[in-house]
Scaffold this active site. Sequence first.
Site, PDB file in Angstrom:
ATOM      1  N   LYS A   8      32.465  76.315  58.232  1.00  0.00           N
ATOM      2  CA  LYS A   8      33.623  76.741  59.031  1.00  0.00           C
ATOM      3  C   LYS A   8      34.659  77.481  58.188  1.00  0.00           C
ATOM      4  CE  LYS A   8      34.515  72.569  60.551  1.00  0.00           C
ATOM      5  NZ  LYS A   8      33.356  71.870  59.983  1.00  0.00           N
ATOM      6  N   ARG A  83      40.888  68.714  66.504  1.00  0.00           N
ATOM      7  CA  ARG A  83      39.774  67.873  66.066  1.00  0.00           C
ATOM      8  C   ARG A  83      39.294  66.931  67.155  1.00  0.00           C
ATOM      9  NH1 ARG A  83      38.191  67.918  60.883  1.00  0.00           N
ATOM     10  NH2 ARG A  83      39.558  68.837  59.306  1.00  0.00           N
ATOM     11  N   ARG A 122      24.960  69.293  46.666  1.00  0.00           N
ATOM     12  CA  ARG A 122      26.060  69.849  45.873  1.00  0.00           C
ATOM     13  C   ARG A 122      26.341  68.994  44.637  1.00  0.00           C
ATOM     14  NH1 ARG A 122      30.806  71.570  50.056  1.00  0.00           N
ATOM     15  NH2 ARG A 122      31.147  69.310  50.036  1.00  0.00           N
ATOM     16  N   ARG A 154      29.805  64.101  44.040  1.00  0.00           N
ATOM     17  CA  ARG A 154      30.962  63.422  44.605  1.00  0.00           C
ATOM     18  C   ARG A 154      30.511  62.393  45.633  1.00  0.00           C
ATOM     19  NH1 ARG A 154      34.887  68.135  46.646  1.00  0.00           N
ATOM     20  NH2 ARG A 154      34.402  66.925  48.500  1.00  0.00           N
ATOM     21  N   ARG A 165      29.720  60.894  58.132  1.00  0.00           N
ATOM     22  CA  ARG A 165      30.649  61.936  58.576  1.00  0.00           C
ATOM     23  C   ARG A 165      30.113  62.645  59.820  1.00  0.00           C
ATOM     24  NH1 ARG A 165      31.453  65.632  53.488  1.00  0.00           N
ATOM     25  NH2 ARG A 165      32.820  66.805  54.902  1.00  0.00           N
TER      26      ARG A 165
END
Length: 211
Positions: A8, A83, A122, A154, A165
Amino acid sequence: MGPPGAGKGTQAQFIASNLSIPKISTGDIFRANVSGGTDLGKLAKSYMDRGDLVPDEVTIAMVRDRLSEGDAQDGFLLDGFPRNVSQAEVLRKMLEEWDLALDLVLELVVEDDEVVRRLAGRRTCSQCGRIWHVEFDDKKDDLCDACGGALFQRDDDKEETVRHRLEVYQEQTAPLVDFYANEGILVGVDATGPVEEITQRAMEAIRPYLG
């Protein structure tokens, strides 16, 4: 709109640049208010320091202030807001006060497994902070190609966290798909493939809605 990892922020930047309008991100607004020491920034920081979510009314007040600035008078692109449906309803009323309405809501469509592949792959450099990807950057070691620092994953990029999530997104944000579809302004775009191709698809989807 779209799930975490849909791209996004990246697409919002390209699209806003192509249309010569500001990209208005709630993350940017939060940082600007906090660093600027505004009353809203101090209020938001008090929640963030406790690890709590900033209440809708504070977020909406910041968005209202940002949309009233001069550079947003000829159009804007919202990234990260609304949201949830309640925020969407408040946004609609806010825009009605200014005799405005959203022209289009662009949904970046991507499968959950692709999101997991993107985010869980990542790795972040512990020294310079640059982000690499084990697959896309063909990383064979755990060192940063830019500075030689050690790479780490992370916590919010770990697969179990990413899938959580996605669950939160389905519960809280995905209902916006139906909300905006019912308003007749939702357009979905396939968000898989090279970034440039996704931008091209997005611009082609947007073009019929431009005045």
